[in-house]
Design an enzyme around this catalytic site. Structure first.
Site, PDB file in Angstrom:
ATOM      1  N   HIS A 206       0.656  -1.391  -0.023  1.00 56.97           N
ATOM      2  CA  HIS A 206       0.115   0.044   0.134  1.00 56.97           C
ATOM      3  C   HIS A 206       1.087   1.359   0.133  1.00 56.97           C
ATOM      4  O   HIS A 206       1.021   1.927   1.031  1.00 56.97           O
ATOM      5  CB  HIS A 206      -1.154   0.058   1.162  1.00 56.97           C
ATOM      6  CG  HIS A 206      -0.635  -0.475   2.446  1.00 56.97           C
ATOM      7  ND1 HIS A 206       0.393  -0.169   3.192  1.00 56.97           N
ATOM      8  CD2 HIS A 206      -1.179  -1.408   3.234  1.00 56.97           C
ATOM      9  CE1 HIS A 206       0.722  -0.642   4.291  1.00 56.97           C
ATOM     10  NE2 HIS A 206      -0.417  -1.276   4.243  1.00 56.97           N
ATOM     11  N   ALA A 210       1.931   3.903   5.718  1.00 61.08           N
ATOM     12  CA  ALA A 210       2.635   3.295   6.628  1.00 61.08           C
ATOM     13  C   ALA A 210       3.923   3.077   6.034  1.00 61.08           C
ATOM     14  O   ALA A 210       4.644   1.749   6.305  1.00 61.08           O
ATOM     15  CB  ALA A 210       2.220   1.484   6.972  1.00 61.08           C
ATOM     16  N   ARG A 217      15.316  16.030   0.782  1.00 67.09           N
ATOM     17  CA  ARG A 217      16.524  15.660   1.316  1.00 67.09           C
ATOM     18  C   ARG A 217      16.533  14.439   1.841  1.00 67.09           C
ATOM     19  O   ARG A 217      17.624  13.770   2.264  1.00 67.09           O
ATOM     20  CB  ARG A 217      17.024  16.832   2.281  1.00 67.09           C
ATOM     21  CG  ARG A 217      17.061  18.301   1.553  1.00 67.09           C
ATOM     22  CD  ARG A 217      18.178  19.143   2.569  1.00 67.09           C
ATOM     23  NE  ARG A 217      18.207  20.268   1.640  1.00 67.09           N
ATOM     24  CZ  ARG A 217      17.305  21.613   1.617  1.00 67.09           C
ATOM     25  NH1 ARG A 217      16.273  21.355   2.329  1.00 67.09           N
ATOM     26  NH2 ARG A 217      17.584  22.530   1.247  1.00 67.09           N
ATOM     27  N   ASP A 237      -8.979   4.016  -3.024  1.00 68.09           N
ATOM     28  CA  ASP A 237     -10.523   4.414  -2.432  1.00 68.09           C
ATOM     29  C   ASP A 237     -10.643   5.848  -2.436  1.00 68.09           C
ATOM     30  O   ASP A 237     -11.648   6.434  -2.249  1.00 68.09           O
ATOM     31  CB  ASP A 237     -10.706   3.757  -1.077  1.00 68.09           C
ATOM     32  CG  ASP A 237      -9.654   4.222  -0.126  1.00 68.09           C
ATOM     33  OD1 ASP A 237      -8.586   5.007  -0.450  1.00 68.09           O
ATOM     34  OD2 ASP A 237      -9.756   3.774   0.972  1.00 68.09           O
ATOM     35  N   HIS A 240      -7.319   6.789   1.211  1.00 63.92           N
ATOM     36  CA  HIS A 240      -6.025   6.616   1.699  1.00 63.92           C
ATOM     37  C   HIS A 240      -4.766   7.490   0.958  1.00 63.92           C
ATOM     38  O   HIS A 240      -3.947   7.630   1.539  1.00 63.92           O
ATOM     39  CB  HIS A 240      -5.661   5.098   1.215  1.00 63.92           C
ATOM     40  CG  HIS A 240      -6.185   3.876   2.553  1.00 63.92           C
ATOM     41  ND1 HIS A 240      -7.410   3.684   2.582  1.00 63.92           N
ATOM     42  CD2 HIS A 240      -5.326   3.569   3.499  1.00 63.92           C
ATOM     43  CE1 HIS A 240      -7.736   2.888   3.741  1.00 63.92           C
ATOM     44  NE2 HIS A 240      -6.211   2.623   4.381  1.00 63.92           N
ATOM     45  N   ASP A 261      -7.123  -3.841   0.271  1.00 68.09           N
ATOM     46  CA  ASP A 261      -7.025  -3.668   1.781  1.00 68.09           C
ATOM     47  C   ASP A 261      -7.998  -3.763   2.434  1.00 68.09           C
ATOM     48  O   ASP A 261      -8.304  -3.012   3.627  1.00 68.09           O
ATOM     49  CB  ASP A 261      -6.221  -2.724   2.185  1.00 68.09           C
ATOM     50  CG  ASP A 261      -5.328  -2.841   3.457  1.00 68.09           C
ATOM     51  OD1 ASP A 261      -5.366  -3.957   4.150  1.00 68.09           O
ATOM     52  OD2 ASP A 261      -4.658  -1.827   3.904  1.00 68.09           O
ATOM     53  N   GLY A 296      -7.517  -0.120   6.929  1.00 68.81           N
ATOM     54  CA  GLY A 296      -7.821  -0.999   5.913  1.00 68.81           C
ATOM     55  C   GLY A 296      -9.083  -0.230   5.179  1.00 68.81           C
ATOM     56  O   GLY A 296      -9.226   0.941   5.625  1.00 68.81           O
TER      57      GLY A 296
END
EC number: 3.5.1.25
Length: 370
Positions: A206, A210, A217, A237, A240, A261, A296
């Site tokens: 994904h 995360a 830099r 979706d 996200h 997900d 999710g």
């Protein structure tokens, strides 16, 4: 021998659109061009392939029992013809129980369900500092442990945080064992991402979510993906990931492909559900933990296709992103394309891109409960 079936419409083949007829049993027999009478606004596309599925219909993959059968049936109602059952980071015993329950569904597809191709092991070999919605059971990876889990149910894909101790070596070992390795739930640097790709990792879990962010830099793991990846998941979706970020990824990653997900809340009303050991809340089209963290999605692959078209992709390119590229990533030459001898996994859409029919290995799915 399955009964021969025929469908007419605008058929998306590897060579492009054909206005004509597709003939199939459990596999495709032939695609042939027809006259003008067979063309029109009915589109026939390869069935959708989702490599990141946690749940649907109130069921979660970590529940064991009949959960994965229920999940596979629910996603088939939305055009997913094959999928990977995806685990959560959890105590080893919970993962073992989940994989034991998945094995029968993987080896024998239930009637009315998507084909479960195997397991996506999302953790526990992730960074405890970047859990996202994963429970706090992250741990250091061990090849013997992974191979023991693989003996319970085939692991086709595994998410790893490469910066954790021993994980660069683990990536090489997993690749040698025939598994697809992708980078996710990571605080790794750009250089660590490049090193992981050099070790044999092939994708990213994904994208944008995360993982260490892009800065001019300190490009982070997002920078490693945008600069070097051939493949990566993304969740389209439009919650996200902003459409602009999706477009940036499309320009950078040749075979960016879409996943849902999806959670147990997919296809269910607003309320409280489980994601592994954690309580999640479905509200306003999203799924979140108590602290507001996205946990999710409730996305389905037919909506993913429509979302891609809504942000400017052609139907042909959108189809590649929800089907063909995921098949290519796993090396599945007999799925994700409408051509002779491929599995008869296909979806039929109307002009508004709503599902009319779904076929999984030639079986017509009853969409009455969709």
């Amino acid at each position: 021998m399955s009964k021969m079936q025929h469908l007419q419409g605008s058929i998306l083949t590897p060579q492009g659109w054909v206005d004509g007829e597709i003939t199939f049993t459990d596999r495709i027999e032939n695609v042939r061009a027809g006259d003008a009478a067979t063309s029109g606004k009915t589109y026939i596309l390869p069935g959708f392939i989702d490599l990141h599925v946690h749940g649907a219909g109130g069921k979660d993959t970590m529940e064991a029992g009949d959960a994965v059968s229920v999940i596979a049936r629910r996603h088939a109602l939305h055009g997913t013809t094959s999928m990977l059952a995806t685990t959560m980071t959890a105590p080893l015993g919970d993962i073992e129980a989940a994989l034991n329950a998945m094995a029968d569904v993987i080896h024998q597809r239930p009637q009315g369900a998507a084909r479960v191709l195997g397991v996506h092991l999302e953790g526990p070999y992730i960074n405890p500092g970047k859990l996202g919605a994963q429970p706090d059971f992250a741990g250091q990876g061990d090849i013997k442990q992974v191979l023991a889990l693989n003996a319970l149910a085939p692991i086709r894909l595994i998410t790893i945080a490469p910066e954790m101790p021993g994980h660069m070596e683990l990536i090489s070992q997993l690749v040698d064992a025939g598994m697809r390795v992708q980078i996710g739930h990571t605080l790794g640097t750009y250089d660590e991402g490049v090193q992981a790709l050099d070790r044999g990792a092939k994708g990213f879990t994904h994208l944008f979510n995360a993982m260490s962010r892009f800065d001019h830099r300190a490009p982070g793991m997002v920078g490693a993906a945008l600069a070097h990846a051939e493949y990566s998941e993304i969740i389209p979706d439009l919650l996200h990931v902003h459409p602009g970020a999706i477009k940036a990824a499309l320009r950078s990653i040749p075979h960016l492909y879409c996943v849902t997900d999806s959670t147990s809340a997919s296809g269910m009303p607003d309320g409280q559900y489980m994601l592994g050991r954690q309580v999640v809340h479905k509200c306003l089209g999203g799924v979140r933990l108590e602290d507001g963290t996205l946990a999710g999605s409730t996305l389905t692959m037919d909506q993913a296709l429509r979302n891609l078209v809504s942000i400017g992709l052609s139907l042909e390119e959108a189809s590649h992103r929800v089907s063909t590229y995921a098949a290519d990533y796993l090396g599945l030459s007999e799925r994700g394309r409408l051509q002779a001898e491929a599995f008869a996994d296909l979806v039929v859409l109307d002009e508004a891109l709503n599902l009319i029919a779904v076929y999984v290995e030639g079986e017509k799915i009853d969409l009455a409960n969709a």
